[in-house]
Design an enzyme around this catalytic site. Structure first.
Site, PDB file in Angstrom:
ATOM      1  N   PRO A  18     -36.932  33.832 -10.291  1.00 37.57           N
ATOM      2  CA  PRO A  18     -38.229  33.532 -10.906  1.00 37.57           C
ATOM      3  C   PRO A  18     -39.097  32.780  -9.900  1.00 37.57           C
ATOM      4  O   PRO A  18     -38.625  31.810  -9.300  1.00 37.57           O
ATOM      5  CB  PRO A  18     -37.869  32.633 -12.102  1.00 37.57           C
ATOM      6  CG  PRO A  18     -36.471  32.180 -11.882  1.00 37.57           C
ATOM      7  CD  PRO A  18     -35.834  33.070 -10.869  1.00 37.57           C
ATOM      8  N   MET A  19     -40.330  33.236  -9.690  1.00 39.09           N
ATOM      9  CA  MET A  19     -41.227  32.530  -8.760  1.00 39.09           C
ATOM     10  C   MET A  19     -42.646  32.537  -9.311  1.00 39.09           C
ATOM     11  O   MET A  19     -43.221  33.616  -9.548  1.00 39.09           O
ATOM     12  CB  MET A  19     -41.191  33.184  -7.368  1.00 39.09           C
ATOM     13  CG  MET A  19     -39.911  32.903  -6.588  1.00 39.09           C
ATOM     14  SD  MET A  19     -39.963  33.573  -4.911  1.00 39.09           S
ATOM     15  CE  MET A  19     -39.650  35.311  -5.222  1.00 39.09           C
ATOM     16  N   GLN A  72     -38.197  33.569 -18.314  1.00 37.33           N
ATOM     17  CA  GLN A  72     -37.777  32.178 -18.105  1.00 37.33           C
ATOM     18  C   GLN A  72     -38.761  31.208 -18.758  1.00 37.33           C
ATOM     19  O   GLN A  72     -39.969  31.312 -18.566  1.00 37.33           O
ATOM     20  CB  GLN A  72     -37.697  31.860 -16.611  1.00 37.33           C
ATOM     21  CG  GLN A  72     -37.060  30.495 -16.375  1.00 37.33           C
ATOM     22  CD  GLN A  72     -37.153  30.009 -14.939  1.00 37.33           C
ATOM     23  OE1 GLN A  72     -38.250  29.798 -14.418  1.00 37.33           O
ATOM     24  NE2 GLN A  72     -36.020  29.794 -14.301  1.00 37.33           N
ATOM     25  N   CYS A 102     -36.769  23.271 -11.906  1.00 28.99           N
ATOM     26  CA  CYS A 102     -38.056  23.098 -11.219  1.00 28.99           C
ATOM     27  C   CYS A 102     -38.238  21.633 -10.787  1.00 28.99           C
ATOM     28  O   CYS A 102     -38.141  20.725 -11.613  1.00 28.99           O
ATOM     29  CB  CYS A 102     -39.200  23.514 -12.136  1.00 28.99           C
ATOM     30  SG  CYS A 102     -40.797  23.206 -11.372  1.00 28.99           S
ATOM     31  N   LYS A 141     -30.909  28.505 -15.198  1.00 31.20           N
ATOM     32  CA  LYS A 141     -31.072  28.358 -13.751  1.00 31.20           C
ATOM     33  C   LYS A 141     -31.280  26.877 -13.470  1.00 31.20           C
ATOM     34  O   LYS A 141     -32.117  26.223 -14.097  1.00 31.20           O
ATOM     35  CB  LYS A 141     -32.277  29.160 -13.257  1.00 31.20           C
ATOM     36  CG  LYS A 141     -32.535  28.966 -11.761  1.00 31.20           C
ATOM     37  CD  LYS A 141     -33.494  30.014 -11.231  1.00 31.20           C
ATOM     38  CE  LYS A 141     -33.756  29.818  -9.756  1.00 31.20           C
ATOM     39  NZ  LYS A 141     -34.734  28.766  -9.485  1.00 31.20           N
ATOM     40  N   ASN A 204     -27.887  30.766  -5.342  1.00 36.46           N
ATOM     41  CA  ASN A 204     -29.302  30.850  -4.960  1.00 36.46           C
ATOM     42  C   ASN A 204     -29.624  29.813  -3.892  1.00 36.46           C
ATOM     43  O   ASN A 204     -29.064  28.727  -3.880  1.00 36.46           O
ATOM     44  CB  ASN A 204     -30.178  30.626  -6.210  1.00 36.46           C
ATOM     45  CG  ASN A 204     -31.659  30.499  -5.880  1.00 36.46           C
ATOM     46  OD1 ASN A 204     -32.265  29.458  -6.144  1.00 36.46           O
ATOM     47  ND2 ASN A 204     -32.237  31.526  -5.305  1.00 36.46           N
ATOM     48  N   GLY A 205     -30.550  30.189  -3.024  1.00 39.67           N
ATOM     49  CA  GLY A 205     -31.020  29.290  -1.970  1.00 39.67           C
ATOM     50  C   GLY A 205     -30.679  29.808  -0.598  1.00 39.67           C
ATOM     51  O   GLY A 205     -29.507  29.875  -0.223  1.00 39.67           O
ATOM     52  N   ASP A 206     -31.712  30.232   0.134  1.00 36.74           N
ATOM     53  CA  ASP A 206     -31.571  30.641   1.538  1.00 36.74           C
ATOM     54  C   ASP A 206     -30.769  31.921   1.754  1.00 36.74           C
ATOM     55  O   ASP A 206     -30.186  32.101   2.822  1.00 36.74           O
ATOM     56  CB  ASP A 206     -30.940  29.515   2.387  1.00 36.74           C
ATOM     57  CG  ASP A 206     -31.745  28.217   2.342  1.00 36.74           C
ATOM     58  OD1 ASP A 206     -32.891  28.259   1.877  1.00 36.74           O
ATOM     59  OD2 ASP A 206     -31.208  27.181   2.778  1.00 36.74           O
ATOM     60  N   ARG A 229     -37.521  33.683  -1.766  1.00 33.18           N
ATOM     61  CA  ARG A 229     -38.535  33.789  -0.713  1.00 33.18           C
ATOM     62  C   ARG A 229     -38.369  34.990   0.208  1.00 33.18           C
ATOM     63  O   ARG A 229     -39.368  35.540   0.675  1.00 33.18           O
ATOM     64  CB  ARG A 229     -38.559  32.476   0.090  1.00 33.18           C
ATOM     65  CG  ARG A 229     -39.158  31.332  -0.723  1.00 33.18           C
ATOM     66  CD  ARG A 229     -38.893  29.992  -0.087  1.00 33.18           C
ATOM     67  NE  ARG A 229     -37.459  29.670  -0.113  1.00 33.18           N
ATOM     68  CZ  ARG A 229     -36.941  28.562   0.369  1.00 33.18           C
ATOM     69  NH1 ARG A 229     -37.733  27.665   0.926  1.00 33.18           N
ATOM     70  NH2 ARG A 229     -35.633  28.347   0.293  1.00 33.18           N
TER      71      ARG A 229
END
Ligand SMILES: Cc1cc2nc3c(=O)[nH]c(=O)nc-3n(C[C@H](O)[C@H](O)[C@H](O)COP(=O)(O)O)c2cc1C
Length: 331
Positions: A18-19, A72, A102, A141, A204-206, A229
């Site tokens: 989700p972004m 979400q 968040c 999340k 999640n992350g990188d 990203r």
């Protein structure tokens, strides 16, 4: 095979994270075409939804072709969260996801998002109430913890599972880290290694190369990768990861024709969905990545990101294809 409730999401699924202002229906559709197994909307305020705030309600739109899709929501007030579950359900998603990650101040200061990591009992009781209030699978999340000294993610994940959460996606940073430093996947692996855990644990992350996705699967043993990203302006990332998982080799990067075609469709779908002004404005953030690596590109990018008129942007795409059509991209 990973399953979110009754939804079969395949072996080592790739999830579009989700972004905010990114994961809208047009972009989700493009990612889906390129292999994303599950997509999520950006976070939607439960308080906004129950007040029928137009901007929040619009975010509930989903296209059939992007399923399975998770909507979400975030909030910290039980009543508002339960009412918004009903509103969300009416728009027919496959999954309801709760944002407990968040880090931004305006969300955290109200106890929502990662703010709830300071009150794990509330996090668990809110999740339980939401699970009991809907037939849809509820997923969470979140981040590793509030800060480095308060990481209890193994216990937290188990408690969420015990109240009926159907999958958990964990961003390997604390709230205190915001987006700084490297994501740490070790604590996520500890969640997965807890013998009591049986729901999917997504990392999640990188995840920014196909190799990193494979590392998440093989070295950390996680059930799937949630990608943020690396996909912005580059929906092909999902396809590239899948190809690498299958063959151990890299597939060719998209050609200029494919990039221009995707950018055109992205812009057109955005205009169709949210109107000329917002469509032109909100697609801008993707162009840098769509056309990354082309030398002396600034002049063209400026045309794409400064005009308010879609005709100019479409014309810039044509010009780019004409001038750089033969450009060979590398990874
Ligand atoms: C522009 C942007 C907007 C984001 N909005 C949300 C959001 O609405 N909900 C959420 O849970 N996370 C949000 N995130 C966090 C991402 O989902 C993800 O956890 C984070 O970017 C780390 O993953 P990555 O390294 O693959 O990008 C956002 C991140 C970015 C960059």
């Amino acid at each position: 095979m990973a399953k979110i409730g009754n939804i079969d999401v395949g072996e080592f699924p790739l999830l579009l994270a989700p972004m905010e202002d990114v994961s809208d229906p047009p972009f989700r559709a493009l990612c889906k075409e390129q292999g994303a197994d599950v997509v999520y909307t950006e976070f939607i305020s439960s308080e906004g939804l129950i007040r029928d705030a137009a901007k929040s309600v619009m975010k509930l739109d989903i296209y059939e072709k992007e399923r399975p899709v998770g909507i979400q929501i975030f909030g910290a007030n039980l009543d508002s969260m339960l009412k918004s579950v009903e509103i969300v359900e009416a728009s027919g998603p496959n999954i309801i996801d709760i944002n407990f990650g968040c880090p931004v101040k305006k969300v955290v200061s109200k106890g929502a998002g990662a703010g709830i990591l300071k009150d794990i009992d509330l996090m668990v009781s809110l999740t339980k109430a939401m699970v009991e209030h809907t037939k849809l699978p509820v997923t969470v999340k979140t981040r590793l913890g509030w800060d480095h000294d308060s990481i209890k993610i193994v216990e937290v994940a188990e408690r969420l599972q015990d109240v009926g959460c159907k999958a958990i996606a964990i961003h390997g940073r604390t709230r205190a880290q915001m987006y700084k430093g490297d994501a740490d996947w070790k604590p996520i692996a500890e969640v997965k290694n807890n013998p009591r855990m049986h729901i999917p644990v997504f990392g999640n992350g990188d995840v920014n190369t196909p190799e990193r996705a494979v590392e998440m699967r093989d070295k950390y043993g996680l059930d799937g990768a949630m990608i943020g990203r690396a996909s912005i302006g580059y929906p092909w990332f999902f396809k590239e990861v899948k190809h690498y998982i299958k063959t151990g080799t890299h597939c060719a990067p998209p050609t200029m024709q494919e990039r221009v075609e995707a950018a055109r469709r992205h812009l057109q779908m955005s205009i169709d969905w949210k109107g000329e002004k917002l469509g032109v404005f909100e697609t801008r953030r993707h162009y840098t990545n769509y056309f990354r690596g082309i030398p002396h590109f600034k002049e063209y990018r400026m045309k794409m990101v400064t005009s308010d008129d879609s005709k100019d942007v479409f014309a810039a795409f044509d010009e780019v294809l004409e001038k750089f059509g033969d450009f060979e991209f590398s990874h």
